[in-house]
Design a protein around this motif. Sequence first.
Motif, PDB file in Angstrom:
ATOM      1  N   ASP A 399       0.805  -1.234   0.000  1.00 34.96           N
ATOM      2  CA  ASP A 399       0.000   0.000   0.000  1.00 34.96           C
ATOM      3  C   ASP A 399       0.839   1.284   0.000  1.00 34.96           C
ATOM      4  OD1 ASP A 399       0.901   0.054   2.606  1.00 34.96           O
ATOM      5  OD2 ASP A 399      -1.073  -0.023   3.550  1.00 34.96           O
ATOM      6  N   ASN A 400       2.171   1.182   0.146  1.00 36.39           N
ATOM      7  CA  ASN A 400       2.985   2.409   0.039  1.00 36.39           C
ATOM      8  C   ASN A 400       3.962   2.370  -1.131  1.00 36.39           C
ATOM      9  OD1 ASN A 400       5.186   0.878   1.064  1.00 36.39           O
ATOM     10  ND2 ASN A 400       4.811   1.570   3.176  1.00 36.39           N
ATOM     11  N   ILE A 401       3.823   1.360  -1.994  1.00 33.57           N
ATOM     12  CA  ILE A 401       4.654   1.270  -3.203  1.00 33.57           C
ATOM     13  C   ILE A 401       3.998   2.106  -4.297  1.00 33.57           C
ATOM     14  CG2 ILE A 401       5.388  -0.283  -5.060  1.00 33.57           C
ATOM     15  CD1 ILE A 401       5.700  -2.469  -2.862  1.00 33.57           C
ATOM     16  N   LEU A 402       4.763   3.022  -4.899  1.00 34.84           N
ATOM     17  CA  LEU A 402       4.199   3.963  -5.877  1.00 34.84           C
ATOM     18  C   LEU A 402       4.441   3.568  -7.336  1.00 34.84           C
ATOM     19  CD1 LEU A 402       5.175   7.291  -4.071  1.00 34.84           C
ATOM     20  CD2 LEU A 402       2.930   6.197  -4.123  1.00 34.84           C
ATOM     21  N   TYR A 403       5.225   2.530  -7.580  1.00 35.87           N
ATOM     22  CA  TYR A 403       5.479   2.109  -8.955  1.00 35.87           C
ATOM     23  C   TYR A 403       4.187   1.611  -9.596  1.00 35.87           C
ATOM     24  CZ  TYR A 403      10.029   1.589  -6.615  1.00 35.87           C
ATOM     25  OH  TYR A 403      11.153   1.782  -5.854  1.00 35.87           O
ATOM     26  N   LYS A 404       4.032   1.860 -10.878  1.00 39.28           N
ATOM     27  CA  LYS A 404       2.839   1.382 -11.584  1.00 39.28           C
ATOM     28  C   LYS A 404       2.733  -0.147 -11.527  1.00 39.28           C
ATOM     29  CE  LYS A 404       0.218   1.900 -15.846  1.00 39.28           C
ATOM     30  NZ  LYS A 404       0.174   2.431 -17.216  1.00 39.28           N
ATOM     31  N   CYS A 405       3.874  -0.842 -11.509  1.00 37.90           N
ATOM     32  CA  CYS A 405       3.864  -2.310 -11.481  1.00 37.90           C
ATOM     33  C   CYS A 405       3.416  -2.864 -10.125  1.00 37.90           C
ATOM     34  CB  CYS A 405       5.223  -2.868 -11.866  1.00 37.90           C
ATOM     35  SG  CYS A 405       6.530  -2.482 -10.676  1.00 37.90           S
ATOM     36  N   GLY A 406       3.450  -2.034  -9.065  1.00 34.42           N
ATOM     37  CA  GLY A 406       2.859  -2.398  -7.779  1.00 34.42           C
ATOM     38  C   GLY A 406       3.658  -3.334  -6.893  1.00 34.42           C
ATOM     39  N   TRP A 407       4.933  -3.564  -7.213  1.00 29.94           N
ATOM     40  CA  TRP A 407       5.740  -4.441  -6.365  1.00 29.94           C
ATOM     41  C   TRP A 407       7.145  -3.874  -6.227  1.00 29.94           C
ATOM     42  CZ3 TRP A 407      10.235  -6.805  -8.197  1.00 29.94           C
ATOM     43  CH2 TRP A 407      10.405  -6.806  -9.590  1.00 29.94           C
ATOM     44  N   SER A 408       7.894  -4.420  -5.274  1.00 28.21           N
ATOM     45  CA  SER A 408       9.276  -4.002  -5.062  1.00 28.21           C
ATOM     46  C   SER A 408      10.085  -5.189  -4.547  1.00 28.21           C
ATOM     47  CB  SER A 408       9.343  -2.877  -4.030  1.00 28.21           C
ATOM     48  OG  SER A 408      10.671  -2.720  -3.559  1.00 28.21           O
ATOM     49  N   PRO A 409      11.360  -5.307  -4.978  1.00 30.59           N
ATOM     50  CA  PRO A 409      12.216  -6.351  -4.402  1.00 30.59           C
ATOM     51  C   PRO A 409      12.493  -6.111  -2.918  1.00 30.59           C
ATOM     52  CG  PRO A 409      13.509  -4.890  -5.808  1.00 30.59           C
ATOM     53  CD  PRO A 409      12.072  -4.515  -6.003  1.00 30.59           C
ATOM     54  N   PHE A 410      12.168  -4.905  -2.435  1.00 32.04           N
ATOM     55  CA  PHE A 410      12.378  -4.567  -1.019  1.00 32.04           C
ATOM     56  C   PHE A 410      11.117  -4.782  -0.170  1.00 32.04           C
ATOM     57  CE2 PHE A 410      15.852  -1.917  -2.819  1.00 32.04           C
ATOM     58  CZ  PHE A 410      16.899  -2.452  -2.077  1.00 32.04           C
ATOM     59  N   GLU A 411      10.065  -5.337  -0.758  1.00 28.65           N
ATOM     60  CA  GLU A 411       8.834  -5.552   0.009  1.00 28.65           C
ATOM     61  C   GLU A 411       9.130  -6.333   1.287  1.00 28.65           C
ATOM     62  OE1 GLU A 411       4.506  -6.874  -1.537  1.00 28.65           O
ATOM     63  OE2 GLU A 411       5.898  -6.094  -3.043  1.00 28.65           O
ATOM     64  N   GLY A 412       8.605  -5.825   2.411  1.00 23.77           N
ATOM     65  CA  GLY A 412       8.857  -6.470   3.700  1.00 23.77           C
ATOM     66  C   GLY A 412      10.085  -5.942   4.420  1.00 23.77           C
ATOM     67  N   THR A 413      10.902  -5.132   3.723  1.00 20.95           N
ATOM     68  CA  THR A 413      12.108  -4.559   4.344  1.00 20.95           C
ATOM     69  C   THR A 413      11.727  -3.328   5.155  1.00 20.95           C
ATOM     70  OG1 THR A 413      13.443  -5.282   2.462  1.00 20.95           O
ATOM     71  CG2 THR A 413      14.394  -3.563   3.865  1.00 20.95           C
ATOM     72  N   THR A 414      12.289  -3.200   6.355  1.00 15.73           N
ATOM     73  CA  THR A 414      12.094  -1.995   7.165  1.00 15.73           C
ATOM     74  C   THR A 414      13.333  -1.116   7.038  1.00 15.73           C
ATOM     75  OG1 THR A 414      10.625  -3.106   8.717  1.00 15.73           O
ATOM     76  CG2 THR A 414      11.707  -1.092   9.501  1.00 15.73           C
ATOM     77  N   PHE A 415      13.100   0.123   6.624  1.00 13.16           N
ATOM     78  CA  PHE A 415      14.174   1.117   6.529  1.00 13.16           C
ATOM     79  C   PHE A 415      14.092   2.046   7.725  1.00 13.16           C
ATOM     80  CE2 PHE A 415      13.540   0.453   1.780  1.00 13.16           C
ATOM     81  CZ  PHE A 415      14.723  -0.241   1.599  1.00 13.16           C
ATOM     82  N   LYS A 416      15.241   2.387   8.298  1.00 12.00           N
ATOM     83  CA  LYS A 416      15.269   3.299   9.453  1.00 12.00           C
ATOM     84  C   LYS A 416      15.029   4.752   9.047  1.00 12.00           C
ATOM     85  CE  LYS A 416      18.290   0.853  12.713  1.00 12.00           C
ATOM     86  NZ  LYS A 416      18.777  -0.316  11.948  1.00 12.00           N
ATOM     87  N   SER A 417      15.425   5.100   7.801  1.00  9.31           N
ATOM     88  CA  SER A 417      15.392   6.499   7.366  1.00  9.31           C
ATOM     89  C   SER A 417      14.198   6.763   6.461  1.00  9.31           C
ATOM     90  CB  SER A 417      16.678   6.853   6.616  1.00  9.31           C
ATOM     91  OG  SER A 417      17.801   6.546   7.413  1.00  9.31           O
ATOM     92  N   ARG A 418      13.637   7.959   6.595  1.00 13.00           N
ATOM     93  CA  ARG A 418      12.458   8.318   5.814  1.00 13.00           C
ATOM     94  C   ARG A 418      12.677   9.671   5.134  1.00 13.00           C
ATOM     95  NH1 ARG A 418       6.600   7.125   7.120  1.00 13.00           N
ATOM     96  NH2 ARG A 418       7.447   5.936   8.875  1.00 13.00           N
ATOM     97  N   ILE A 419      12.308   9.756   3.872  1.00 12.11           N
ATOM     98  CA  ILE A 419      12.348  11.040   3.161  1.00 12.11           C
ATOM     99  C   ILE A 419      11.068  11.782   3.521  1.00 12.11           C
ATOM    100  CG2 ILE A 419      12.190  12.088   0.852  1.00 12.11           C
ATOM    101  CD1 ILE A 419      14.084   9.195   0.568  1.00 12.11           C
TER     102      ILE A 419
END
Length: 448
Positions: A399-419
């Motif tokens: 629900d927070n992935i913005l790519y038109k394809c709707g997926w990411s190889p990083f799905e499930g990864t938690t990042f400490k830093s936020r833009i």
Amino acid sequence: MKKKTILIKNVNIVNEGSIFNGDILIEGEYIKEINDSISAKSADVHVIDAEGKYLLPGAIDDQVHFREPGLTHKANIESESRAAIAGGITSFIEMPNTNPQTTTVEKLEEKFEIASKTSFANYSFMFGGTNDNLEEILKVDPKSVAGLKLFLGSSTGNMLVDDPEILEKIFKSTNMVISVHCEDEATIKKNFQEHLETYGDDIPVKCHPIIRSEEACYLSSSKAIELAKKTGARLHVFHLSTGKETSLFTNKMPLKDKKITAEVCVHHLWFSDKDYDEKGTFIKWNPAVKTEKDRDQLWKALLDDRIDVIATDHAPHTLEEKNNVYTSAPSGGPLVQHALPAMLEMFHRGKISIEKIVEKMCHNPAILFQVEKRGYVKEGYFADLVLVDLNNPWTVKKDNILYKCGWSPFEGTTFKSRITHTFLNGALVYQNAKFSDIKSAKRLTFNR
């Protein structure tokens, strides 16, 4: 809409190898003033208290595939540039292997026209070389385009440049940066045939780096470098994936004086062949993600400045396409939204400093492609800026992935830093996961 005057206060500014606390005044499209303390001169000034946050120049991604025209079921300039802005990438250079391919001046200008209407980020394009378009290459104005892209392996359509005479002519006849994809086709075809005979169509994905091998990469890269040295061409080798290739590059001179440069992509710094079992075709890229040893050597070369740039090679495909067996699943994946958070994660892990991330993702692409007034936090430069909260964790989810394809190889990864904020040409275009309605993207210009 007239751009507001913006004052960013109490921020940790990352620029040219140092971090210092201060204020930044943005007027119109530009950075007007950088100082220890700046007062708002009127009530109209929009003040942002950024205490505890870090201010970086907007990243410049020198290698993306946004799929427009012709492949817009996967992505388009609008959707992917929007994802880039959310990821702190304010400028992109897009590749020519669209449909139709960007191998004539007419098709190049058509892409600029699309971007001028729809792009959320600053934009430029690579012109594509083929075995038979030297005349068109010579028509290109080097001041109006990022550079020339040649596929010396893994091309689509007719973009494989495999005629040695033509290749030498191209290298001799242009002053533009020649960016190359280096993988030896003959080696790959032989390896692929052997695996096909063993497994049929359903080759295990972990065989990908054996098919698209170290040998295939090194053979092609070393030939391209040899030709660049012979002809004096300005060569940039995209997406190094092997430790062996790093020996071909030098750190004995500053980037501005180098004639032969190199790039590494986020996925080759993050993943290794141990991830194929879990990620499968979602980390199938060309060149392939290889061994942990290769990854370690890429990191070493990045940190000692033999590798000059970090990019994404953002190349989305639909989930349906990616879910095929090995022989039918295309190579490539989406990355622009998550590249900077991933590199900042590597900062948290002690792999790289924030100053070095800024050098490789902001300063160096600007130097390498001679991008005018971008890539730095400097008075008189365009205000392409990114505010980062280093301690505001979030997890990559559908629900927070913005790519038109709707997926990411990083799905499930938690990042400490936020833009948290992205500024583009002086306008606040993204704030706390919301986009403004201001369209402020510009065509990149080059100081050549």
